[in-house]
Design a protein around this motif. Structure first.
Motif, mmCIF file in Angstrom:
data_model
loop_
_atom_site.group_PDB
_atom_site.id
_atom_site.type_symbol
_atom_site.label_atom_id
_atom_site.label_comp_id
_atom_site.label_asym_id
_atom_site.label_seq_id
_atom_site.Cartn_x
_atom_site.Cartn_y
_atom_site.Cartn_z
ATOM 1 N N ARG A 1 2.776 -3.402 0.451
ATOM 2 C CA ARG A 1 3.570 -2.120 0.899
ATOM 3 C C ARG A 1 4.247 -2.387 -0.350
ATOM 4 N NH1 ARG A 1 3.949 2.851 3.026
ATOM 5 N NH2 ARG A 1 5.124 4.050 0.987
ATOM 6 N N MET A 2 5.511 -3.765 -0.595
ATOM 7 C CA MET A 2 6.618 -4.022 -1.383
ATOM 8 C C MET A 2 6.207 -3.790 -2.419
ATOM 9 S SD MET A 2 9.473 -3.861 0.108
ATOM 10 C CE MET A 2 10.270 -4.895 -0.676
ATOM 11 N N GLN A 3 4.790 -4.759 -2.667
ATOM 12 C CA GLN A 3 4.109 -4.997 -4.273
ATOM 13 C C GLN A 3 3.961 -3.695 -5.221
ATOM 14 O OE1 GLN A 3 4.123 -7.640 -5.726
ATOM 15 N NE2 GLN A 3 4.981 -9.561 -4.403
ATOM 16 N N PHE A 4 3.018 -2.783 -3.911
ATOM 17 C CA PHE A 4 2.684 -1.242 -4.105
ATOM 18 C C PHE A 4 3.971 -0.307 -4.767
ATOM 19 C CE2 PHE A 4 2.496 3.421 -3.099
ATOM 20 C CZ PHE A 4 1.196 3.613 -3.869
ATOM 21 N N GLU A 5 4.872 -0.993 -4.209
ATOM 22 C CA GLU A 5 6.243 0.267 -4.680
ATOM 23 C C GLU A 5 6.439 -0.187 -5.408
ATOM 24 O OE1 GLU A 5 6.882 3.150 -3.495
ATOM 25 O OE2 GLU A 5 6.261 2.766 -1.348
ATOM 26 N N PHE A 6 6.988 -1.455 -6.273
ATOM 27 C CA PHE A 6 7.914 -2.236 -7.013
ATOM 28 C C PHE A 6 7.090 -1.918 -8.399
ATOM 29 C CE2 PHE A 6 8.997 -6.546 -9.043
ATOM 30 C CZ PHE A 6 10.230 -6.085 -9.008
ATOM 31 N N SER A 7 5.658 -1.743 -7.697
ATOM 32 C CA SER A 7 4.831 -1.932 -9.652
ATOM 33 C C SER A 7 4.700 -0.049 -9.995
ATOM 34 C CB SER A 7 3.184 -2.182 -9.130
ATOM 35 O OG SER A 7 2.911 -3.000 -9.010
ATOM 36 N N LYS B 1 -14.027 -2.576 -13.244
ATOM 37 C CA LYS B 1 -13.045 -1.866 -14.143
ATOM 38 C C LYS B 1 -11.784 -2.384 -14.187
ATOM 39 C CE LYS B 1 -14.837 2.514 -13.444
ATOM 40 N NZ LYS B 1 -14.717 4.158 -13.095
ATOM 41 N N MET B 2 -10.967 -3.037 -13.205
ATOM 42 C CA MET B 2 -10.178 -4.070 -13.697
ATOM 43 C C MET B 2 -10.122 -4.697 -15.061
ATOM 44 S SD MET B 2 -7.649 -6.856 -13.027
ATOM 45 C CE MET B 2 -8.345 -7.057 -11.795
ATOM 46 N N TYR B 3 -10.645 -5.703 -14.401
ATOM 47 C CA TYR B 3 -11.492 -6.622 -15.159
ATOM 48 C C TYR B 3 -11.893 -6.561 -17.055
ATOM 49 C CZ TYR B 3 -9.781 -10.046 -11.834
ATOM 50 O OH TYR B 3 -9.206 -11.146 -10.386
ATOM 51 N N LEU B 4 -12.589 -5.061 -16.775
ATOM 52 C CA LEU B 4 -13.054 -5.024 -18.397
ATOM 53 C C LEU B 4 -11.470 -4.305 -19.139
ATOM 54 C CD1 LEU B 4 -15.658 -4.426 -19.791
ATOM 55 C CD2 LEU B 4 -15.767 -1.854 -19.016
ATOM 56 N N ILE C 1 -2.639 -2.872 -13.235
ATOM 57 C CA ILE C 1 -1.495 -3.937 -13.539
ATOM 58 C C ILE C 1 -2.023 -4.975 -14.661
ATOM 59 C CG2 ILE C 1 0.471 -4.433 -13.851
ATOM 60 C CD1 ILE C 1 0.247 -3.119 -10.492
ATOM 61 N N ASN C 2 -1.255 -5.257 -15.756
ATOM 62 C CA ASN C 2 -1.706 -6.318 -16.503
ATOM 63 C C ASN C 2 -1.903 -8.071 -15.865
ATOM 64 O OD1 ASN C 2 1.185 -6.901 -16.779
ATOM 65 N ND2 ASN C 2 1.228 -5.782 -18.687
ATOM 66 N N ASN C 3 -1.153 -8.050 -15.103
ATOM 67 C CA ASN C 3 -1.285 -9.208 -14.504
ATOM 68 C C ASN C 3 -2.408 -8.971 -12.695
ATOM 69 O OD1 ASN C 3 0.309 -7.034 -12.177
ATOM 70 N ND2 ASN C 3 1.548 -8.754 -11.825
ATOM 71 N N ALA C 4 -4.010 -8.851 -13.514
ATOM 72 C CA ALA C 4 -5.151 -8.042 -12.971
ATOM 73 C C ALA C 4 -4.546 -7.924 -11.209
ATOM 74 C CB ALA C 4 -5.350 -9.693 -12.239
ATOM 75 N N LYS C 5 -3.828 -6.869 -11.081
ATOM 76 C CA LYS C 5 -3.642 -6.179 -10.015
ATOM 77 C C LYS C 5 -3.784 -4.168 -9.960
ATOM 78 C CE LYS C 5 0.586 -8.568 -8.901
ATOM 79 N NZ LYS C 5 1.777 -9.174 -8.460
ATOM 80 N N VAL C 6 -4.795 -3.839 -8.761
ATOM 81 C CA VAL C 6 -5.332 -2.966 -8.538
ATOM 82 C C VAL C 6 -4.988 -2.180 -7.391
ATOM 83 C CG1 VAL C 6 -7.491 -2.284 -8.830
ATOM 84 C CG2 VAL C 6 -7.956 -3.710 -10.174
ATOM 85 N N ILE C 7 -4.416 -0.914 -7.595
ATOM 86 C CA ILE C 7 -3.550 -0.048 -6.601
ATOM 87 C C ILE C 7 -4.724 1.292 -7.050
ATOM 88 C CG2 ILE C 7 -1.553 1.655 -6.543
ATOM 89 C CD1 ILE C 7 0.078 -0.502 -8.239
ATOM 90 N N THR C 8 -4.677 1.765 -5.646
ATOM 91 C CA THR C 8 -5.091 2.963 -4.972
ATOM 92 C C THR C 8 -4.432 3.162 -3.738
ATOM 93 O OG1 THR C 8 -6.498 1.967 -3.461
ATOM 94 C CG2 THR C 8 -7.114 1.465 -4.893
ATOM 95 N N GLU C 9 -4.909 4.587 -3.998
ATOM 96 C CA GLU C 9 -3.614 5.037 -2.984
ATOM 97 C C GLU C 9 -3.734 3.984 -1.608
ATOM 98 O OE1 GLU C 9 -5.178 9.113 -2.678
ATOM 99 O OE2 GLU C 9 -4.376 9.748 -3.641
#
Length: 252
Positions: free
Chosen positions: A126-132, A230-233, A186-194
């Motif tokens: 959750r911290m990583q999510f909010e920080f993004s 999709k993220m990697y693409l 995100i451009n450091n290969a991370k994905v966020i959903t709800e």
């Protein structure tokens, strides 16, 4: 050394007035610097008249410097808006404002204290999510009070703008924010959903627990696999445009 935001905005409005005399649509991009690291407002004339925030015990800390720079940024952006109205450009403009990236370090002790007790209870996912998250807003003539709650990204700005302007979008990496996109990469290969956060492995935002995709329902596993693909693409396409200078080649 950089140009103070208020001076940058004033000069840009003057240039926009000149461009507008050609009676053709135009696009301009501004990158303000005052709210960027190292959050140093040294050289700002009459700073005490432009920075109104009271820092208290955070005076002289990195968080204090950050809050001052954001406060000054708000002041300078107000000048920009007022000047646009003064010269008669404001009413017909689509204005998009967004942050480039995070400001403070995520686990800065003063920041955690400033944000309050709820943050102390966040799990790491959750911290990583909010920080993004970054600040973002859009002013569209004739539309007010519209709130987009779906995950979005900066690569979604271009297709969104094309849709607003009614221009056929022949190619975009992102998706218009009005098309109910349900993930953001995100451009450091991370994905966020709800519900989930991905940083090499999937985690539940609510608990921070690692998700074993193999025990999920087939439809849910398929959805997470699709997000990763999709993220990697998107990342590969975005990097290719920059590294191989594809945009320039295709504009020839």
């Amino acid at each position: 050394t950089y140009l103070a935001d208020e001076l940058l905005y004033r000069q840009m409005v003057d240039k926009m007035v000149e461009i507008s005399k050609e009676n053709t649509p135009f696009l301009t991009t501004l990158v303000a610097a005052s709210s960027h690291k190292p959050f140093d407002l040294e050289g700002i004339q009459n700073k005490e008249q432009k920075v109104s925030i009271q820092l208290g015990k955070y005076q002289g800390t990195k968080l204090g410097d950050y809050l001052e720079s954001i406060n000054y940024m708000d002041y300078a952006f107000g000048i920009f808006i007022d000047k646009l109205k003064e010269v008669g450009l404001y009413e017909d403009l689509v204005i998009i404002v967004f942050g480039d990236h995070y400001g403070m370090e995520m686990y800065d002790e003063n920041l955690i204290e400033f944000l309050g007790e709820d943050v102390l209870n966040y799990n790491d996912a959750r911290m990583q999510f909010e920080f993004s998250n970054v600040a973002a807003g859009m002013r569209i003539p004739g539309i007010s009070g519209l709130e987009i709650n779906n995950p979005t990204n900066k690569i979604d700005i271009k297709p969104t703008l094309m849709q607003i302007l009614g221009i056929e979008d022949k190619f975009s990496i992102g998706t218009s924010i009005f098309n109910n996109k349900d993930y953001s990469c995100i451009n450091n290969a991370k994905v966020i959903t709800e519900k989930y956060y991905y940083d090499g492995e999937w985690k539940l935002l609510e608990t921070g627990e690692t998700v074993d995709k193999n025990i999920l329902e087939a439809s849910e596993k398929e959805k997470l696999d699709k997000y990763e693909e999709k993220m990697y693409l998107e990342l590969d396409m975005s990097k290719s445009v920059v590294v191989k200078n594809l945009l320039k080649d295709n504009l020839k």
